[in-house]
Design a protein around this motif. Structure first.
Motif, PDB file in Angstrom:
ATOM      1  N   ILE A  98      37.328   1.873  72.921  1.00 23.75           N
ATOM      2  CA  ILE A  98      36.295   2.688  73.584  1.00 23.75           C
ATOM      3  C   ILE A  98      34.943   2.456  72.911  1.00 23.75           C
ATOM      4  CG2 ILE A  98      35.528   5.038  74.092  1.00 23.75           C
ATOM      5  CD1 ILE A  98      38.509   5.842  74.116  1.00 23.75           C
ATOM      6  N   GLY A  99      34.938   2.480  71.567  1.00 25.32           N
ATOM      7  CA  GLY A  99      33.689   2.273  70.838  1.00 25.32           C
ATOM      8  C   GLY A  99      33.071   0.918  71.123  1.00 25.32           C
ATOM      9  N   GLN A 100      33.886  -0.129  71.104  1.00 21.01           N
ATOM     10  CA  GLN A 100      33.373  -1.475  71.375  1.00 21.01           C
ATOM     11  C   GLN A 100      32.858  -1.589  72.806  1.00 21.01           C
ATOM     12  OE1 GLN A 100      36.438  -4.284  70.391  1.00 21.01           O
ATOM     13  NE2 GLN A 100      36.514  -3.677  68.237  1.00 21.01           N
ATOM     14  N   THR A 101      33.573  -0.979  73.736  1.00 21.51           N
ATOM     15  CA  THR A 101      33.136  -1.009  75.133  1.00 21.51           C
ATOM     16  C   THR A 101      31.776  -0.353  75.297  1.00 21.51           C
ATOM     17  OG1 THR A 101      35.411  -1.006  75.961  1.00 21.51           O
ATOM     18  CG2 THR A 101      33.687  -0.243  77.472  1.00 21.51           C
ATOM     19  N   LEU A 102      31.620   0.827  74.699  1.00 20.99           N
ATOM     20  CA  LEU A 102      30.355   1.548  74.827  1.00 20.99           C
ATOM     21  C   LEU A 102      29.229   0.804  74.123  1.00 20.99           C
ATOM     22  CD1 LEU A 102      31.652   5.206  74.279  1.00 20.99           C
ATOM     23  CD2 LEU A 102      30.832   4.201  76.416  1.00 20.99           C
ATOM     24  N   GLN A 103      29.529   0.219  72.951  1.00 22.12           N
ATOM     25  CA  GLN A 103      28.497  -0.527  72.230  1.00 22.12           C
ATOM     26  C   GLN A 103      27.970  -1.680  73.072  1.00 22.12           C
ATOM     27  OE1 GLN A 103      27.079   0.052  69.393  1.00 22.12           O
ATOM     28  NE2 GLN A 103      28.441   1.082  67.974  1.00 22.12           N
ATOM     29  N   GLN A 104      28.866  -2.386  73.739  1.00 18.22           N
ATOM     30  CA  GLN A 104      28.488  -3.596  74.465  1.00 18.22           C
ATOM     31  C   GLN A 104      27.959  -3.328  75.865  1.00 18.22           C
ATOM     32  OE1 GLN A 104      31.522  -6.754  74.212  1.00 18.22           O
ATOM     33  NE2 GLN A 104      32.414  -5.689  72.483  1.00 18.22           N
ATOM     34  N   SER A 105      28.319  -2.200  76.448  1.00 17.00           N
ATOM     35  CA  SER A 105      27.988  -2.008  77.862  1.00 17.00           C
ATOM     36  C   SER A 105      27.025  -0.868  78.143  1.00 17.00           C
ATOM     37  CB  SER A 105      29.284  -1.757  78.663  1.00 17.00           C
ATOM     38  OG  SER A 105      29.924  -0.566  78.232  1.00 17.00           O
ATOM     39  N   MET A 106      26.968   0.149  77.262  1.00 17.82           N
ATOM     40  CA  MET A 106      26.194   1.335  77.599  1.00 17.82           C
ATOM     41  C   MET A 106      24.709   1.023  77.791  1.00 17.82           C
ATOM     42  SD  MET A 106      25.951   4.896  75.498  1.00 17.82           S
ATOM     43  CE  MET A 106      24.715   6.122  75.892  1.00 17.82           C
ATOM     44  N   GLY A 107      24.076   0.418  76.755  1.00 19.52           N
ATOM     45  CA  GLY A 107      22.655   0.087  76.869  1.00 19.52           C
ATOM     46  C   GLY A 107      22.389  -0.919  77.961  1.00 19.52           C
ATOM     47  N   LEU A 128      20.560  -1.067  85.548  1.00 20.39           N
ATOM     48  CA  LEU A 128      20.280  -0.154  86.665  1.00 20.39           C
ATOM     49  C   LEU A 128      18.777   0.087  86.819  1.00 20.39           C
ATOM     50  CD1 LEU A 128      23.169   2.436  86.171  1.00 20.39           C
ATOM     51  CD2 LEU A 128      22.980   0.692  87.943  1.00 20.39           C
ATOM     52  N   LEU A 129      18.074   0.306  85.683  1.00 19.46           N
ATOM     53  CA  LEU A 129      16.630   0.535  85.753  1.00 19.46           C
ATOM     54  C   LEU A 129      15.896  -0.745  86.174  1.00 19.46           C
ATOM     55  CD1 LEU A 129      16.050   2.782  82.620  1.00 19.46           C
ATOM     56  CD2 LEU A 129      16.012   3.460  85.015  1.00 19.46           C
ATOM     57  N   ALA A 150      14.867  -3.506  71.490  1.00 23.35           N
ATOM     58  CA  ALA A 150      15.543  -3.518  70.192  1.00 23.35           C
ATOM     59  C   ALA A 150      15.708  -2.094  69.667  1.00 23.35           C
ATOM     60  CB  ALA A 150      14.752  -4.363  69.191  1.00 23.35           C
ATOM     61  N   PHE A 151      14.680  -1.268  69.821  1.00 19.90           N
ATOM     62  CA  PHE A 151      14.776   0.121  69.377  1.00 19.90           C
ATOM     63  C   PHE A 151      15.789   0.888  70.228  1.00 19.90           C
ATOM     64  CE2 PHE A 151      13.093   4.526  69.015  1.00 19.90           C
ATOM     65  CZ  PHE A 151      13.253   4.663  67.635  1.00 19.90           C
ATOM     66  N   ALA A 152      15.825   0.570  71.530  1.00 17.89           N
ATOM     67  CA  ALA A 152      16.811   1.207  72.419  1.00 17.89           C
ATOM     68  C   ALA A 152      18.234   0.851  71.990  1.00 17.89           C
ATOM     69  CB  ALA A 152      16.568   0.790  73.865  1.00 17.89           C
ATOM     70  N   LEU A 174      16.482   6.432  77.002  1.00 20.63           N
ATOM     71  CA  LEU A 174      16.002   6.247  78.377  1.00 20.63           C
ATOM     72  C   LEU A 174      14.502   5.942  78.402  1.00 20.63           C
ATOM     73  CD1 LEU A 174      17.958   9.087  80.236  1.00 20.63           C
ATOM     74  CD2 LEU A 174      18.295   6.615  80.471  1.00 20.63           C
ATOM     75  N   ALA A 175      13.742   6.650  77.546  1.00 21.20           N
ATOM     76  CA  ALA A 175      12.295   6.414  77.510  1.00 21.20           C
ATOM     77  C   ALA A 175      11.993   4.975  77.088  1.00 21.20           C
ATOM     78  CB  ALA A 175      11.642   7.403  76.545  1.00 21.20           C
ATOM     79  N   CYS A 176      12.684   4.501  76.056  1.00 22.56           N
ATOM     80  CA  CYS A 176      12.466   3.128  75.594  1.00 22.56           C
ATOM     81  C   CYS A 176      12.857   2.107  76.660  1.00 22.56           C
ATOM     82  CB  CYS A 176      13.275   2.872  74.317  1.00 22.56           C
ATOM     83  SG  CYS A 176      12.645   3.717  72.861  1.00 22.56           S
ATOM     84  N   VAL A 177      13.988   2.358  77.307  1.00 22.38           N
ATOM     85  CA  VAL A 177      14.447   1.403  78.319  1.00 22.38           C
ATOM     86  C   VAL A 177      13.516   1.403  79.525  1.00 22.38           C
ATOM     87  CG1 VAL A 177      16.332   0.832  79.907  1.00 22.38           C
ATOM     88  CG2 VAL A 177      16.856   1.533  77.585  1.00 22.38           C
ATOM     89  N   VAL A 178      13.056   2.584  79.946  1.00 20.35           N
ATOM     90  CA  VAL A 178      12.138   2.655  81.092  1.00 20.35           C
ATOM     91  C   VAL A 178      10.859   1.869  80.800  1.00 20.35           C
ATOM     92  CG1 VAL A 178      10.629   4.203  82.389  1.00 20.35           C
ATOM     93  CG2 VAL A 178      13.019   4.802  82.051  1.00 20.35           C
TER      94      VAL A 178
END
Length: 642
Positions: A188-197, A203-204, A136-138, A43-47
């Motif tokens: 589930i893993g592929q979904t989270l990898q592609q969408s979570m970040g 949203l931010l 990239a780090f995020a 979150l810190a990196c993305v913010v």
């Protein structure tokens, strides 16, 4: 498992529930709790990355203003002030142009300050570069969090499978269960990898861009927000239409995998009975069902992105028109409008990205619910704590008024009592469905008794841990089970401790498997697969019997263990079993009565009850159920000889 008319059982039968999207999503997110530190770093990196990306257009807008100011200022009379130039314009009737230039910071007589423009562009480049490195780090942190979470989920599924009762697997196809443990977790893993970040970033970005839009011009910000309700309506309507199709898609995937696994495992049988065409037809039907569900899911969710692009373009047009009017009135500079148009794109893009990821998220949540259904399945009763165990394990088994039923409405075993003394061989005979194998399943605690109790050396087995109980029991079933590995490894599987090659070979000799093993190209190091390819059915049975010998059990259970061996080998195995059974309790289930004539006690079961018990000669003299079974087999043997 064949159903009526020879059709295979549908894979998803027991779990036809509607997807709880909200509940499953929350539960999936809650599994990231152990990764809180990584998530906070993410979150810190993305913010920071979003913050730098958001101020970028404002910086570029400053560069545009410098270039425009230089272009305007170089044609103005040198030495005059900005106010004098604008007043002169108004005096010449160029009031509209003067109003537009009012917000431009130009100096009459001076051209473009390329040094200032260069410094601004370098600063913008540095800002975007740092934002990219942080993103990239995020992304790396996202991968770390997701992979750790999937690692724990796989462990949970593996642990859950080991705690599920046998009845769970009896009601489901193996391929369908495997699909949940493999395909669904991978999805589930592929979904989270592609969408979570990307979701967090989007949203931010929406929040950051919205703040900058109000900072630049609150009027244009309100104009840009006009299309947000329309975007929400589009996303909600399309999501509700596509979600049921994603649920069906993964159910159909499980059904198809179950059919493929079943047909591959039994491919020899399919060919023997000429069922290739029927198998192919059923595969085509299930494949069509998967195609239909997948097509509808992807099509419905895919409509969202072009619709969101359309809404985004409406937003762009509105901002461009209103922004142009504000520049004409001198309220905003061209650089601010340029920045705002970029912000409007930045504002629309995350909304479009979130919408385009809807199919991924919906698919992942559909798989998550299937995994959660497995994790929520009713487990076998926990072992008692503290668990009891016999002071000395000798093998005295007693069934006291035992009752059992698979279906609560259909009694199978009622009020069954028997005793087996240490060193005795108890043979269990009877027609198919009499409850012979069920009796063994109850002894092993694969199922729990409905009434009464079973004791081992005076201790109720329900008060013992399953591991303690089963460690003293060796079991050889009619259906052999081997795994991919060498023959030596398959035999050694019967012991919980490290065993030597000499012990393995000794067990093989006791089971009369040594002779055929040594004829193989690599002997005990011959590698076989889980189907036992390269060895016959009888040889596979000898390997499993050697495995039981190596376990050195107190109780030996043989469920039609010699049904796949020839008569000569059967006699040899009987002699070896007699040596093995010395001082041990043996339960032998047999259809061929000739194999159990030397048993100390023969139990004759019919409809879940013991109708006769005693020695072979005594039961023959009684002229009862056993005598009828024996004579029927004898008559059949004579007919075969004739």
């Amino acid at each position: 498992m064949a159903g009526p008319g020879g059709r295979m059982m549908a894979g998803g039968g027991p779990d036809q529930r509607t997807l709880d999207f909200k509940g499953s999503s929350k539960r999936l997110i809650s599994r990231f709790r152990p990764e809180r530190g990584t998530i906070y770093g993410l979150l810190a990196c993305v913010v920071l990355s979003v913050g730098l990306s958001v101020i970028g257009p404002k910086i570029l807008g400053r560069a545009t203003d410098l270039v425009f100011a230089g272009i305007v200022g170089r044609d103005m009379p040198e030495g005059a002030t900005k106010e004098q130039v604008l007043d002169a314009m108004r005096a010449r009737g160029e009031g509209d142009v003067a109003d537009m230039l009012r917000s431009t910071d130009f100096t009459p007589g001076e051209g473009i300050d390329f040094t200032a423009v260069g410094n601004v562009l370098l600063f913008a480049l540095a800002v975007f570069g740092v934002a990219g490195l942080l993103m990239a780090f995020a992304t790396r942190l996202v991968n770390r969090a997701v992979n750790h979470t999937m690692f724990r989920m796989r462990e949970d599924v593996q642990t859950k499978l080991s705690r599920l009762p046998l009845s769970y697997f009896d009601k489901r196809q193996r391929g369908e269960v495997l699909s949940r443990a493999t395909n669904d977790i991978d999805n589930i893993g592929q979904t989270l990898q592609q969408s979570m970040g990307q979701l967090i970033n989007s949203l931010l970005t929406i929040i950051g861009v919205l703040a900058m839009m109000f900072y630049v011009s609150w009027i244009l910000a309100l104009v840009a927000l006009v299309t947000v309700p329309l975007s929400f309506v589009v996303a909600t309507r399309v999501g509700k239409r596509s979600q049921p199709h994603f649920v069906q898609q993964w159910k159909s995937t499980g059904t198809l995998n179950a059919h493929i696994e079943e047909m591959y495992t039994g491919h020899t049988l399919v060919k023997v009975f000429g069922r290739q065409e029927e198998s192919a037809k059923q595969f085509a039907e299930e494949n069509d069902a998967l195609y239909e569900a997948g097509f509808k899911a992807q099509f419905n969710s895919g409509v969202m992105q072009p619709l969101m692009f359309f809404v985004s373009n409406i937003n762009y047009v509105l901002v461009a028109v209103v922004g142009g009017l504000r520049v004409a009135s001198g309220t905003l500079s061209i650089g601010d409008v340029q920045a705002f148009i970029q912000y409007s794109r930045q504002f629309s893009m995350p909304l479009t990205q979130v919408a385009s990821m809807a199919n991924l998220v919906q698919s992942g949540v559909a798989s998550a619910e299937r995994v959660f259904e497995l994790l929520d399945a009713e487990e076998q009763e926990a072992d008692p704590s503290p668990a009891e165990k016999p002071a000395e394990l000798r093998g005295r088994v007693a069934l006291e008024n035992v009752s059992f039923r698979y279906d609560p409405e259909k009694p199978l075993i009622e009020d069954l009592s028997l005793k087996a003394e240490p060193g005795h061989t108890v043979a269990i005979v009877g027609p198919t469905g009499a409850g012979k194998t069920t009796l063994v399943n109850l002894l092993m605690r694969f199922y729990e008794v409905s009434g009464g109790r079973i004791t081992l050396d005076g201790v109720d087995i329900a008060h013992m841990s399953r591991d303690e109980l089963r460690s003293g029991i060796g079991m050889v079933l009619q259906d052999t089970w081997l795994f991919g590995g060498t023959i030596a490894e398959n035999i050694a599987y019967g012991s919980s401790r490290e065993v030597t090659r000499a012990e393995i070979e000794e067990a093989a000799r006791a089971a009369h498997a040594d002779r055929f093993v040594r004829t193989l190209p690599d002997g005990y190091d011959t590698v076989i697969d889980d189907e036992g390819s390269g060895v016959s059915a009888g040889e596979k049975q000898l390997i499993t019997i050697a495995r039981a010998f190596l376990s050195d059990p107190v109780i030996l259970v043989l469920d039609e263990a010699t049904s796949s061996v020839d008569t000569r080998t059967e006699v040899l195995i009987q002699k070896a079993m007699a040596r093995l059974a010395h001082g041990r309790t043996s339960f032998v289930i047999a259809h061929r009565l000739s194999t159990i004539r030397d048993a100390d006690t023969i139990l004759v079961m019919e409809n879940g009850a013991i109708v006769e018990q005693g020695a072979h000669e005594k039961l023959l003299a009684a002229e009862g159920a056993y005598a009828r079974l024996y004579k029927a087999q004898f008559a059949e043997a004579v007919a075969e000889v004739d």
